[in-house]
Motif scaffolding. Structure first.
Motif, PDB file in Angstrom:
ATOM      1  N   GLY A  29       0.806  -1.114  -0.072  1.00 32.98           N
ATOM      2  CA  GLY A  29      -0.082   0.041  -0.052  1.00 32.98           C
ATOM      3  C   GLY A  29       0.872   1.376  -0.012  1.00 32.98           C
ATOM      4  O   GLY A  29       0.324   2.448  -0.109  1.00 32.98           O
ATOM      5  N   HIS A  30       2.215   1.225  -0.084  1.00 30.58           N
ATOM      6  CA  HIS A  30       2.970   2.359  -0.015  1.00 30.58           C
ATOM      7  C   HIS A  30       3.056   2.917  -1.600  1.00 30.58           C
ATOM      8  O   HIS A  30       3.018   2.049  -2.736  1.00 30.58           O
ATOM      9  N   PRO A  31       3.004   4.343  -1.587  1.00 29.26           N
ATOM     10  CA  PRO A  31       3.011   4.931  -2.957  1.00 29.26           C
ATOM     11  C   PRO A  31       4.351   4.796  -3.456  1.00 29.26           C
ATOM     12  O   PRO A  31       5.314   4.697  -2.838  1.00 29.26           O
ATOM     13  N   ILE A  32       4.348   4.518  -4.925  1.00 32.50           N
ATOM     14  CA  ILE A  32       5.772   4.275  -5.526  1.00 32.50           C
ATOM     15  C   ILE A  32       5.750   5.693  -6.667  1.00 32.50           C
ATOM     16  O   ILE A  32       4.559   5.732  -7.362  1.00 32.50           O
ATOM     17  N   THR A  33       6.555   6.221  -7.122  1.00 35.07           N
ATOM     18  CA  THR A  33       6.909   7.000  -8.097  1.00 35.07           C
ATOM     19  C   THR A  33       7.058   6.034  -9.202  1.00 35.07           C
ATOM     20  O   THR A  33       7.984   5.512  -9.283  1.00 35.07           O
ATOM     21  N   VAL A  34       6.264   6.482 -10.377  1.00 30.08           N
ATOM     22  CA  VAL A  34       6.434   5.780 -11.501  1.00 30.08           C
ATOM     23  C   VAL A  34       6.254   6.956 -12.437  1.00 30.08           C
ATOM     24  O   VAL A  34       5.179   7.634 -12.687  1.00 30.08           O
ATOM     25  N   GLU A  35       7.209   7.233 -13.294  1.00 36.72           N
ATOM     26  CA  GLU A  35       7.200   8.007 -14.619  1.00 36.72           C
ATOM     27  C   GLU A  35       7.128   7.455 -15.595  1.00 36.72           C
ATOM     28  O   GLU A  35       7.425   6.155 -15.614  1.00 36.72           O
ATOM     29  N   GLU A  36       6.495   7.969 -16.595  1.00 37.26           N
ATOM     30  CA  GLU A  36       6.140   7.279 -17.883  1.00 37.26           C
ATOM     31  C   GLU A  36       6.351   8.108 -19.097  1.00 37.26           C
ATOM     32  O   GLU A  36       6.042   9.288 -19.028  1.00 37.26           O
ATOM     33  N   THR A  37       7.106   7.449 -19.969  1.00 36.95           N
ATOM     34  CA  THR A  37       7.068   8.059 -21.639  1.00 36.95           C
ATOM     35  C   THR A  37       6.611   7.157 -22.411  1.00 36.95           C
ATOM     36  O   THR A  37       7.278   6.011 -22.384  1.00 36.95           O
ATOM     37  N   VAL A  38       5.651   7.363 -23.111  1.00 33.77           N
ATOM     38  CA  VAL A  38       5.282   6.440 -24.322  1.00 33.77           C
ATOM     39  C   VAL A  38       6.002   6.826 -25.691  1.00 33.77           C
ATOM     40  O   VAL A  38       5.481   8.167 -26.253  1.00 33.77           O
ATOM     41  N   THR A  39       6.371   6.057 -26.286  1.00 30.50           N
ATOM     42  CA  THR A  39       6.979   6.445 -27.577  1.00 30.50           C
ATOM     43  C   THR A  39       6.536   5.194 -28.587  1.00 30.50           C
ATOM     44  O   THR A  39       6.779   4.124 -28.293  1.00 30.50           O
ATOM     45  N   ASN A  40       5.631   5.750 -29.475  1.00 29.89           N
ATOM     46  CA  ASN A  40       4.910   4.774 -30.586  1.00 29.89           C
ATOM     47  C   ASN A  40       5.914   4.601 -31.433  1.00 29.89           C
ATOM     48  O   ASN A  40       5.877   5.687 -32.457  1.00 29.89           O
ATOM     49  N   ILE A  41       6.665   3.676 -31.373  1.00 32.78           N
ATOM     50  CA  ILE A  41       7.814   3.570 -32.597  1.00 32.78           C
ATOM     51  C   ILE A  41       7.025   3.021 -33.949  1.00 32.78           C
ATOM     52  O   ILE A  41       7.123   3.501 -34.909  1.00 32.78           O
ATOM     53  N   GLN A  42       6.221   2.116 -33.838  1.00 36.01           N
ATOM     54  CA  GLN A  42       5.098   1.705 -34.646  1.00 36.01           C
ATOM     55  C   GLN A  42       3.903   1.235 -34.035  1.00 36.01           C
ATOM     56  O   GLN A  42       4.030   0.619 -32.781  1.00 36.01           O
ATOM     57  N   SER A  43       2.692   1.151 -34.851  1.00 34.32           N
ATOM     58  CA  SER A  43       1.457   0.935 -34.043  1.00 34.32           C
ATOM     59  C   SER A  43       1.562  -0.851 -33.747  1.00 34.32           C
ATOM     60  O   SER A  43       2.037  -1.606 -34.799  1.00 34.32           O
ATOM     61  N   VAL A  44       1.237  -1.155 -32.467  1.00 40.73           N
ATOM     62  CA  VAL A  44       1.127  -2.473 -32.307  1.00 40.73           C
ATOM     63  C   VAL A  44      -0.154  -3.153 -32.702  1.00 40.73           C
ATOM     64  O   VAL A  44      -0.167  -4.418 -32.743  1.00 40.73           O
ATOM     65  N   PRO A  47       0.129  -6.589 -37.176  1.00 41.44           N
ATOM     66  CA  PRO A  47       0.977  -7.524 -37.103  1.00 41.44           C
ATOM     67  C   PRO A  47       2.499  -7.376 -37.411  1.00 41.44           C
ATOM     68  O   PRO A  47       2.758  -6.602 -38.335  1.00 41.44           O
ATOM     69  N   GLY A  48       3.558  -7.680 -36.301  1.00 46.00           N
ATOM     70  CA  GLY A  48       4.890  -7.228 -36.591  1.00 46.00           C
ATOM     71  C   GLY A  48       5.280  -5.982 -36.260  1.00 46.00           C
ATOM     72  O   GLY A  48       6.611  -5.730 -36.694  1.00 46.00           O
ATOM     73  N   ARG A  49       4.631  -5.055 -35.683  1.00 40.45           N
ATOM     74  CA  ARG A  49       4.881  -3.802 -35.616  1.00 40.45           C
ATOM     75  C   ARG A  49       5.353  -3.820 -33.949  1.00 40.45           C
ATOM     76  O   ARG A  49       5.102  -4.825 -33.033  1.00 40.45           O
ATOM     77  N   LEU A  50       6.186  -2.707 -33.639  1.00 44.92           N
ATOM     78  CA  LEU A  50       6.882  -2.608 -32.320  1.00 44.92           C
ATOM     79  C   LEU A  50       6.369  -1.501 -31.641  1.00 44.92           C
ATOM     80  O   LEU A  50       6.368  -0.522 -32.312  1.00 44.92           O
ATOM     81  N   SER A  51       6.029  -1.473 -30.263  1.00 44.81           N
ATOM     82  CA  SER A  51       5.810  -0.369 -29.598  1.00 44.81           C
ATOM     83  C   SER A  51       6.547  -0.393 -28.206  1.00 44.81           C
ATOM     84  O   SER A  51       6.864  -1.532 -27.786  1.00 44.81           O
ATOM     85  N   VAL A  52       7.118   0.699 -27.862  1.00 45.11           N
ATOM     86  CA  VAL A  52       8.019   0.756 -26.760  1.00 45.11           C
ATOM     87  C   VAL A  52       7.644   1.992 -25.782  1.00 45.11           C
ATOM     88  O   VAL A  52       7.378   3.066 -26.174  1.00 45.11           O
ATOM     89  N   GLU A  53       7.609   1.581 -24.691  1.00 46.36           N
ATOM     90  CA  GLU A  53       7.258   2.560 -23.463  1.00 46.36           C
ATOM     91  C   GLU A  53       8.377   2.603 -22.579  1.00 46.36           C
ATOM     92  O   GLU A  53       8.871   1.498 -21.970  1.00 46.36           O
ATOM     93  N   HIS A  54       8.811   3.733 -21.998  1.00 49.70           N
ATOM     94  CA  HIS A  54       9.652   3.979 -20.976  1.00 49.70           C
ATOM     95  C   HIS A  54       8.782   4.455 -19.895  1.00 49.70           C
ATOM     96  O   HIS A  54       8.335   5.409 -19.747  1.00 49.70           O
ATOM     97  N   SER A  55       9.254   4.029 -18.730  1.00 48.76           N
ATOM     98  CA  SER A  55       8.983   4.422 -17.151  1.00 48.76           C
ATOM     99  C   SER A  55       9.787   4.406 -16.230  1.00 48.76           C
ATOM    100  O   SER A  55      10.891   3.676 -16.598  1.00 48.76           O
ATOM    101  N   ALA A  56       9.612   4.643 -15.118  1.00 52.01           N
ATOM    102  CA  ALA A  56      10.704   4.325 -13.999  1.00 52.01           C
ATOM    103  C   ALA A  56      10.084   4.103 -12.766  1.00 52.01           C
ATOM    104  O   ALA A  56       8.801   4.646 -12.504  1.00 52.01           O
TER     105      ALA A  56
END
Length: 158
Positions: A29-44, A47-56
């Motif tokens: 129940g402890h809060p966690i810091t989560v940062e997120e950056t979403v980069t759509n390299i290609q649409s998921v 078929p065959g496409r890739l998507s990458v998301e960065h978070s912390a």
């Protein structure tokens, strides 16, 4: 595991990239810091496409990959896994739970990413690989070089 009930706050949107933060809690129940950056390299959706998301999570970079990893996306994935220049000891977890296929190109990308973080006294871990992808990692011995964990939380806490 992180709470799936989280509020995502969008801070900016530009040229296909959004950044923001999540308000999430861990199992206790402890809060966690989560940062997120979403980069759509290609649409998921295609078929065959890739998507990458960065978070912390607690200062550890999490790269979430969805789609198929093959020779057509290896350069894009390689760039996404490179540690930021301003981080002295990069710690990265790569979430492969959304990856449905990976060939030898993906293995090469992970070797390069591993070498890049190792050169700076950092580490790279894999989380949530589907059985077919995990089997590839095991066959080539990648799991002895880069530790593989069932979940992001386990990879972050290892």
């Amino acid at each position: 595991m992180l709470s799936r009930t989280a509020v995502w706050v969008r801070e900016r949107e530009r040229s296909g990239t959004m950044a923001g933060h999540l308000v999430a809690r861990d199992k206790s129940g402890h809060p966690i810091t989560v940062e997120e950056t979403v980069t759509n390299i290609q649409s998921v959706d295609q078929p065959g496409r890739l998507s990458v998301e960065h978070s912390a999570i607690d200062g550890i970079r999490v790269v979430t990959v969805r789609g198929e990893i093959d020779h057509t996306v290896k350069d894009m994935l390689g760039k996404a896994l490179l540690p930021p220049d301003d981080v002295a000891h990069p710690r990265t977890v790569v979430d492969l739970s959304g990856v449905t296929f990976m060939d030898s190109s993906g293995i090469s990308v992970f070797i390069g990413a591993y070498q890049a973080v190792s050169d700076t006294q950092g580490w790279l871990r894999i989380a949530g690989a589907q059985e077919s992808v995990l089997r590839i990692l095991q066959i080539v011995g990648m799991d002895t070089l880069i530790s593989c964990h069932p979940t992001i939380e386990q990879a972050v806490r290892a």
